[in-house]
Scaffold this motif. Sequence first.
Motif, PDB file in Angstrom:
ATOM      1  N   PRO A  96       0.662  -1.283  -0.253  1.00 58.80           N
ATOM      2  CA  PRO A  96       0.130  -0.237   0.180  1.00 58.80           C
ATOM      3  C   PRO A  96       0.571   0.942   0.017  1.00 58.80           C
ATOM      4  CG  PRO A  96      -0.145  -1.176   1.983  1.00 58.80           C
ATOM      5  CD  PRO A  96       0.828  -2.186   1.246  1.00 58.80           C
ATOM      6  N   ARG A  97       0.054   2.399  -0.566  1.00 51.70           N
ATOM      7  CA  ARG A  97       1.262   3.344  -0.384  1.00 51.70           C
ATOM      8  C   ARG A  97       0.797   4.618   0.890  1.00 51.70           C
ATOM      9  NH1 ARG A  97       3.666   4.459  -6.560  1.00 51.70           N
ATOM     10  NH2 ARG A  97       4.779   3.192  -6.022  1.00 51.70           N
ATOM     11  N   PRO A  98       1.273   5.015   1.392  1.00 53.17           N
ATOM     12  CA  PRO A  98       2.953   5.162   1.019  1.00 53.17           C
ATOM     13  C   PRO A  98       3.271   3.711   1.817  1.00 53.17           C
ATOM     14  CG  PRO A  98       1.730   6.973   2.840  1.00 53.17           C
ATOM     15  CD  PRO A  98       0.631   6.006   2.548  1.00 53.17           C
ATOM     16  N   GLN A  99       4.540   3.820   1.478  1.00 57.54           N
ATOM     17  CA  GLN A  99       5.373   2.818   2.408  1.00 57.54           C
ATOM     18  C   GLN A  99       6.485   3.617   3.240  1.00 57.54           C
ATOM     19  OE1 GLN A  99       6.360  -0.756   0.844  1.00 57.54           O
ATOM     20  NE2 GLN A  99       4.638  -0.290   0.052  1.00 57.54           N
ATOM     21  N   VAL A 100       6.168   2.799   4.421  1.00 57.14           N
ATOM     22  CA  VAL A 100       6.820   3.310   5.172  1.00 57.14           C
ATOM     23  C   VAL A 100       8.384   3.104   5.738  1.00 57.14           C
ATOM     24  CG1 VAL A 100       6.611   4.027   7.759  1.00 57.14           C
ATOM     25  CG2 VAL A 100       4.368   3.942   6.588  1.00 57.14           C
ATOM     26  N   ILE A 101       9.432   4.073   5.817  1.00 58.53           N
ATOM     27  CA  ILE A 101      10.750   3.595   6.096  1.00 58.53           C
ATOM     28  C   ILE A 101      10.948   4.452   7.463  1.00 58.53           C
ATOM     29  CG2 ILE A 101      12.782   3.069   5.309  1.00 58.53           C
ATOM     30  CD1 ILE A 101      11.957   3.528   2.489  1.00 58.53           C
ATOM     31  N   LEU A 102      10.877   3.038   8.027  1.00 59.21           N
ATOM     32  CA  LEU A 102      11.191   3.657   9.862  1.00 59.21           C
ATOM     33  C   LEU A 102      12.951   3.760  10.014  1.00 59.21           C
ATOM     34  CD1 LEU A 102       9.459   2.912  12.667  1.00 59.21           C
ATOM     35  CD2 LEU A 102       8.713   4.339  11.918  1.00 59.21           C
ATOM     36  N   VAL A 103      13.906   5.330  10.451  1.00 62.26           N
ATOM     37  CA  VAL A 103      15.067   4.971  10.303  1.00 62.26           C
ATOM     38  C   VAL A 103      15.234   5.458  11.495  1.00 62.26           C
ATOM     39  CG1 VAL A 103      17.541   5.900   9.242  1.00 62.26           C
ATOM     40  CG2 VAL A 103      15.307   6.379   7.625  1.00 62.26           C
ATOM     41  N   ILE A 104      16.603   4.347  12.443  1.00 60.67           N
ATOM     42  CA  ILE A 104      16.564   4.500  13.936  1.00 60.67           C
ATOM     43  C   ILE A 104      18.420   4.370  13.782  1.00 60.67           C
ATOM     44  CG2 ILE A 104      14.743   3.388  14.927  1.00 60.67           C
ATOM     45  CD1 ILE A 104      16.650   1.264  15.642  1.00 60.67           C
ATOM     46  N   GLY A 105      18.620   5.138  14.921  1.00 55.24           N
ATOM     47  CA  GLY A 105      20.813   4.962  15.059  1.00 55.24           C
ATOM     48  C   GLY A 105      20.442   6.532  16.418  1.00 55.24           C
ATOM     49  N   VAL A 106      22.431   5.830  16.323  1.00 53.48           N
ATOM     50  CA  VAL A 106      22.357   6.747  17.391  1.00 53.48           C
ATOM     51  C   VAL A 106      22.767   7.783  16.864  1.00 53.48           C
ATOM     52  CG1 VAL A 106      23.257   5.200  19.443  1.00 53.48           C
ATOM     53  CG2 VAL A 106      24.453   5.559  17.365  1.00 53.48           C
ATOM     54  N   ASN A 107      22.854   9.003  17.633  1.00 57.71           N
ATOM     55  CA  ASN A 107      23.092  10.242  17.152  1.00 57.71           C
ATOM     56  C   ASN A 107      24.611  10.522  16.453  1.00 57.71           C
ATOM     57  OD1 ASN A 107      20.422  11.063  18.218  1.00 57.71           O
ATOM     58  ND2 ASN A 107      21.179  12.024  20.234  1.00 57.71           N
ATOM     59  N   GLY A 108      24.373  10.722  15.728  1.00 57.62           N
ATOM     60  CA  GLY A 108      25.836  11.017  15.380  1.00 57.62           C
ATOM     61  C   GLY A 108      26.305  10.020  14.324  1.00 57.62           C
ATOM     62  N   SER A 109      25.371   9.338  13.863  1.00 54.72           N
ATOM     63  CA  SER A 109      25.655   7.841  13.296  1.00 54.72           C
ATOM     64  C   SER A 109      25.607   8.319  11.687  1.00 54.72           C
ATOM     65  CB  SER A 109      24.777   6.929  13.098  1.00 54.72           C
ATOM     66  OG  SER A 109      23.587   7.040  13.046  1.00 54.72           O
ATOM     67  N   GLY A 110      25.481   9.414  11.184  1.00 52.08           N
ATOM     68  CA  GLY A 110      24.971   9.497  10.148  1.00 52.08           C
ATOM     69  C   GLY A 110      23.140   9.701  10.008  1.00 52.08           C
ATOM     70  N   LYS A 111      22.666   9.151  10.617  1.00 52.49           N
ATOM     71  CA  LYS A 111      21.234   8.832  10.264  1.00 52.49           C
ATOM     72  C   LYS A 111      20.201  10.011   9.304  1.00 52.49           C
ATOM     73  CE  LYS A 111      18.557   9.054  13.864  1.00 52.49           C
ATOM     74  NZ  LYS A 111      17.031   9.973  14.195  1.00 52.49           N
ATOM     75  N   THR A 112      20.789  11.865  10.185  1.00 55.89           N
ATOM     76  CA  THR A 112      19.405  12.669   8.980  1.00 55.89           C
ATOM     77  C   THR A 112      20.684  12.172   7.209  1.00 55.89           C
ATOM     78  OG1 THR A 112      19.699  13.840  11.120  1.00 55.89           O
ATOM     79  CG2 THR A 112      18.820  15.143   9.222  1.00 55.89           C
ATOM     80  N   THR A 113      21.602  12.703   7.571  1.00 56.39           N
ATOM     81  CA  THR A 113      22.527  12.667   6.402  1.00 56.39           C
ATOM     82  C   THR A 113      21.973  11.785   5.694  1.00 56.39           C
ATOM     83  OG1 THR A 113      24.122  13.318   7.623  1.00 56.39           O
ATOM     84  CG2 THR A 113      24.520  13.227   5.040  1.00 56.39           C
ATOM     85  N   THR A 114      21.359  10.619   5.913  1.00 56.33           N
ATOM     86  CA  THR A 114      21.022   8.836   5.258  1.00 56.33           C
ATOM     87  C   THR A 114      20.017   9.662   4.869  1.00 56.33           C
ATOM     88  OG1 THR A 114      22.940   7.737   6.366  1.00 56.33           O
ATOM     89  CG2 THR A 114      20.825   6.352   5.505  1.00 56.33           C
ATOM     90  N   ILE A 115      18.920   9.701   5.754  1.00 51.02           N
ATOM     91  CA  ILE A 115      17.490   9.896   5.432  1.00 51.02           C
ATOM     92  C   ILE A 115      17.527  11.066   4.364  1.00 51.02           C
ATOM     93  CG2 ILE A 115      15.107  11.282   5.636  1.00 51.02           C
ATOM     94  CD1 ILE A 115      15.868  10.142   8.833  1.00 51.02           C
ATOM     95  N   ALA A 116      18.148  11.938   4.677  1.00 46.52           N
ATOM     96  CA  ALA A 116      17.746  12.693   3.075  1.00 46.52           C
ATOM     97  C   ALA A 116      18.800  12.344   1.571  1.00 46.52           C
ATOM     98  CB  ALA A 116      19.235  14.078   3.378  1.00 46.52           C
ATOM     99  N   LYS A 117      19.861  11.176   1.686  1.00 45.50           N
ATOM    100  CA  LYS A 117      20.723  10.603   0.924  1.00 45.50           C
ATOM    101  C   LYS A 117      19.734  10.132   0.318  1.00 45.50           C
ATOM    102  CE  LYS A 117      25.188  10.616   2.594  1.00 45.50           C
ATOM    103  NZ  LYS A 117      26.275   9.897   3.270  1.00 45.50           N
TER     104      LYS A 117
END
Length: 299
Positions: A96-117
């Motif tokens: 179904p739409r939207p597909q939901v992707i949860l992104v987890i990771g410790v602070n500083g792991s690069g989580k935010t940047t990875t989401i943008a990429k």
Amino acid sequence: HEKLIGGFRRTSDKLGDNLSGLFTKTTLDHETLDEIEEALIASDLGPATAAKIRATLGSARYERGLDEAGVRQVVADEIAAILAPVAKPLEIEAFPRPQVILVIGVNGSGKTTTIAKLAHLLQEQDYEVMLVAGDTFRAAAIGQLKVWAERLNIPIISGKEGGDAASLVFEGVKQGTARGTDVLIVDTAGRLQNKAGLMDELSKIRRVLGRLNPAAPHDVVLVLDATTGQNALNQIEVFGASAGVTGLVMTKLDGSARGGTLVAAAEKYGMPIHAIGVGETIEDLRPFDPQEVARAIAG
Ligand code: GDP
């Protein structure tokens, strides 16, 4: 490709340094094999992988000895064999739409940047993407994700610091459904050091999602910083199963001498690896190609 090879250069240099000096010997006697095994462990490949490579090098096939190139080839082949089964691109289902992707990771792991990429990568594949700034514990994380969203021209659902992440997710699915969004990428609090808190948060998000769409979340991606070596592996151990992680992205493989961490993770946990981060720009999320990575590590 250049960036990837460059990214692993420090790992292969380190492996090379560790291996060099061993090749003045013509045969792979026990002592040499011990030293090669130690060199592989020192390159973060993990004891199991090192032992496996040692066993291959010590097999009758190579009783006449191997030169350095030959050893590197065996190392590359063994690494590729370990990585191949876990290489699994993130797949976006049609329904179904939207597909939901949860992104987890410790602070500083690069989580935010990875989401943008990741958002950028999906945009390039013509998916309609929406972000949810669910890391409500850090005002900076909300701000940073908004900046990326603006730069990429992607809608984003965000609230105030300290706000309720599950309500943002609810809002995201609602708006996403109305707009025909294909993929909703949800940032989550990076408080992995506080397991109980994170688990509460994730189960609340899951409850909300479950009510809207029983199949969601479709993916739970754990972002790991390769430069932290054993720490990254511990995170898979602690959060992999309990947080329902479905796949990994390993970041900062550029300029890190710890590319072997990727192999150790694959060998020990066998969890799907979706992509790797090889830099700070939006283009620096690479599909995970086992052959390419194995050759880059073995040098
Ligand atoms: P978060 O706290 O987990 O959200 O981490 P951020 O996304 O803010 O990243 C932390 C820092 O790591 C930032 O300076 C990023 O630019 C940097 N970073 C993220 N991914 C990579 C990568 O693959 N390579 C390198 N060299 N830096 C990265």
